[in-house]
Write a protein that holds these residues in place. Structure first.
Motif, PDB file in Angstrom:
ATOM      1  N   LEU A  27       0.829  -1.211   0.000  1.00  0.00           N
ATOM      2  CA  LEU A  27       0.000   0.000   0.000  1.00  0.00           C
ATOM      3  C   LEU A  27       0.863   1.260   0.000  1.00  0.00           C
ATOM      4  N   ILE A  28       1.919   1.247   0.822  1.00  0.00           N
ATOM      5  CA  ILE A  28       2.824   2.405   0.872  1.00  0.00           C
ATOM      6  C   ILE A  28       3.531   2.579  -0.468  1.00  0.00           C
ATOM      7  N   GLY A  44       5.020   5.532  -4.850  1.00  0.00           N
ATOM      8  CA  GLY A  44       5.696   5.284  -6.110  1.00  0.00           C
ATOM      9  C   GLY A  44       7.105   4.739  -5.944  1.00  0.00           C
ATOM     10  N   ILE A  45       7.450   4.314  -4.728  1.00  0.00           N
ATOM     11  CA  ILE A  45       8.765   3.729  -4.439  1.00  0.00           C
ATOM     12  C   ILE A  45       8.649   2.214  -4.525  1.00  0.00           C
ATOM     13  N   SER A  46       9.715   1.558  -4.994  1.00  0.00           N
ATOM     14  CA  SER A  46       9.706   0.113  -5.148  1.00  0.00           C
ATOM     15  C   SER A  46       9.280  -0.583  -3.862  1.00  0.00           C
ATOM     16  N   VAL A  47       8.410  -1.587  -4.002  1.00  0.00           N
ATOM     17  CA  VAL A  47       7.923  -2.304  -2.828  1.00  0.00           C
ATOM     18  C   VAL A  47       9.056  -3.031  -2.113  1.00  0.00           C
ATOM     19  N   ALA A  48      10.096  -3.417  -2.850  1.00  0.00           N
ATOM     20  CA  ALA A  48      11.241  -4.083  -2.223  1.00  0.00           C
ATOM     21  C   ALA A  48      11.899  -3.161  -1.192  1.00  0.00           C
ATOM     22  N   LEU A  49      12.048  -1.895  -1.537  1.00  0.00           N
ATOM     23  CA  LEU A  49      12.652  -0.937  -0.606  1.00  0.00           C
ATOM     24  C   LEU A  49      11.758  -0.689   0.595  1.00  0.00           C
ATOM     25  N   ILE A  50      10.448  -0.574   0.355  1.00  0.00           N
ATOM     26  CA  ILE A  50       9.519  -0.358   1.461  1.00  0.00           C
ATOM     27  C   ILE A  50       9.535  -1.543   2.408  1.00  0.00           C
ATOM     28  N   ALA A  90      15.691  -8.954   5.425  1.00  0.00           N
ATOM     29  CA  ALA A  90      16.906  -8.151   5.225  1.00  0.00           C
ATOM     30  C   ALA A  90      16.888  -6.929   6.132  1.00  0.00           C
ATOM     31  N   GLY A  91      15.715  -6.312   6.302  1.00  0.00           N
ATOM     32  CA  GLY A  91      15.613  -5.166   7.202  1.00  0.00           C
ATOM     33  C   GLY A  91      15.804  -5.531   8.655  1.00  0.00           C
ATOM     34  N   LEU A  92      15.402  -6.749   9.025  1.00  0.00           N
ATOM     35  CA  LEU A  92      15.532  -7.181  10.418  1.00  0.00           C
ATOM     36  C   LEU A  92      16.985  -7.259  10.873  1.00  0.00           C
TER      37      LEU A  92
END
Length: 406
Positions: A21-22, A27-33, A276-278
């Motif tokens: 949703l974000i 408009g930012i890649s979902v992978a980055l979000i 990866a974020g964890l």
């Protein structure tokens, strides 16, 4: 709730849904979000020091599968005809994109930070990578993977990561009988995969409900991944190579590509990117902020020095040149794999591991965000680059004098 597999799965999918949703909104890649969501959730602690989100054996497997399938799909997107046509550009950009960061970070870590030889080599390898997973995800979301420039960038990513894998294998490989078996079996499978895949699609393709071709691809990926881990190599390497050799078959069967892509982005990749974020610990990040910033800037600077001048040599305009350079500066899959290899084999300690993984994850986020927000090219300009490149190369070849006696 943390012991109930259904609740755990619901939390992971809920976070993936929020990230989607974000992504749509910004408009930012979902992978980055998903990476950012993982960082935020991973640093929230409840009473008693418990975390909201924890990894389990099955989430780790799905995350590993996500990286493998993404890497396979990235390889399958590389058109062999386009690769040959743009081979000079892909090789030049890919080699320098690996070599300059590898040498610079290695020397900086050893002689400035005071790390040992092998520790510095791990640092150089981890920060020399380009993330095929991130680049491919961004390309797919922007519908750029089918363009000439998109294919060239993906091919350059392959060259860079091949250099990373070669360096890791040469400097730290455990040369044993299983490694020989892995090389022999993988070589045989790569030789036979195009014929086998085409046969299954032609002979069994009518049975679409059972999806035999998709199951066959997963069978091969699982088997070679198991053989790679037995040989103390990495499962994503054969996945990429399998994708490359079946790319021709996939180009003729777009339905198969879309089906596997839907499976990957719906089920597997959220686990990979959120996990990866964890890995990013904000307290550890603040404690080593200076080193992290310097290493990140060093990676970005060496990628810029190596890649940007070549983009002008190969006839890219400023926007496309900046976009290509920034995407080549990303890192994630092979970067985290290299750092984890160093930690598991007691080459680097936990502090060094945290520093490297944090830099790797930031390199997945920062350059990609800048590329998408400020230098995102249109599909038309990325297609146009291929036409201009072909014309300039052909003109240059025609102007070259013929050999004496011809």
């Amino acid at each position: 709730m943390s012991n109930n597999i259904w609740y755990v799965a619901a939390i992971w999918m809920g976070l993936a849904f929020v990230a989607s949703l974000i992504s749509i909104r910004t408009g930012i890649s979902v992978a980055l979000i998903e990476i950012v969501v993982g960082v935020i959730v991973g640093n929230i602690q409840l009473d008693g020091g418990h975390h909201i989100l924890k990894t389990t054996e099955w989430t780790n497997f799905l995350a590993m599968l996500g990286s493998g399938v993404l890497t396979f799909l990235a390889g399958a997107e590389i058109d062999s005809t386009s690769l040959r046509a743009n081979l000079r550009a892909s090789l030049s950009i890919g080699i320098l994109s690996f070599l300059l960061p590898f040498v610079a970070v290695w020397l900086f870590a050893q002689f400035v930070l005071g790390w040992g030889l092998h520790q510095a080599q791990i640092a150089g390898i981890a920060l020399s990578t380009t993330s095929v997973a991130v680049v491919y995800a961004v390309m797919i979301e922007g519908k750029l993977s089918e363009t000439a420039l998109g294919k060239m960038i993906l091919a350059a990513c392959f060259i860079t990561d091949f250099g990373t894998v070669f360096a890791l294998g040469t400097l730290f490989a455990d040369f044993n009988i299983w490694l020989l078996v892995f090389v022999v079996v993988t070589s045989a499978m790569l030789w036979l995969m195009p014929k086998w895949t085409k046969f299954i699609i032609v002979k069994l393709g009518a049975t679409r409900v059972s999806e035999p071709e998709v199951k066959f691809i997963f069978l091969v990926l699982f088997f070679l991944g198991g053989l790679a881990s037995t040989a103390k190599s990495e499962a994503v390497l054969p996945a990429y190579l399998v994708g490359l050799v079946v790319a021709g078959v996939f180009l003729r069967d777009k339905t198969l590509v879309h089906r596997m892509r839907s499976i990957a982005f719906t089920i597997f990749t959220p686990f990979y990117f959120i996990k990866a974020g964890l890995f990013v610990s904000l307290p550890a990040l603040w404690a080593a902020l200076g080193v992290i910033v310097v290493l990140l800037l060093m990676k970005l600077a060496t990628k810029f020095i190596g890649v940007w001048p070549l983009t002008k040599v190969f006839y890219m305009r400023r926007r496309e040149a900046n976009y290509t350079t920034l995407l080549m500066a990303t890192g994630l899959t092979f970067g985290t794999i290299s750092a984890l290899f160093g930690l598991q084999n007691k080459i680097i300690d936990e502090t060094q591991y945290t520093i490297l993984v944090t830099v790797v994850i930031l390199s997945a986020f920062v350059p990609t965000l800048i590329a998408q927000k400020f230098f995102q090219p249109t599909i038309e300009t990325m297609v146009e680059w291929g036409r201009i490149y072909d014309e300039r190369i052909n003109d240059k070849n025609r102007r070259q004098p013929a050999p004496i006696g011809k």
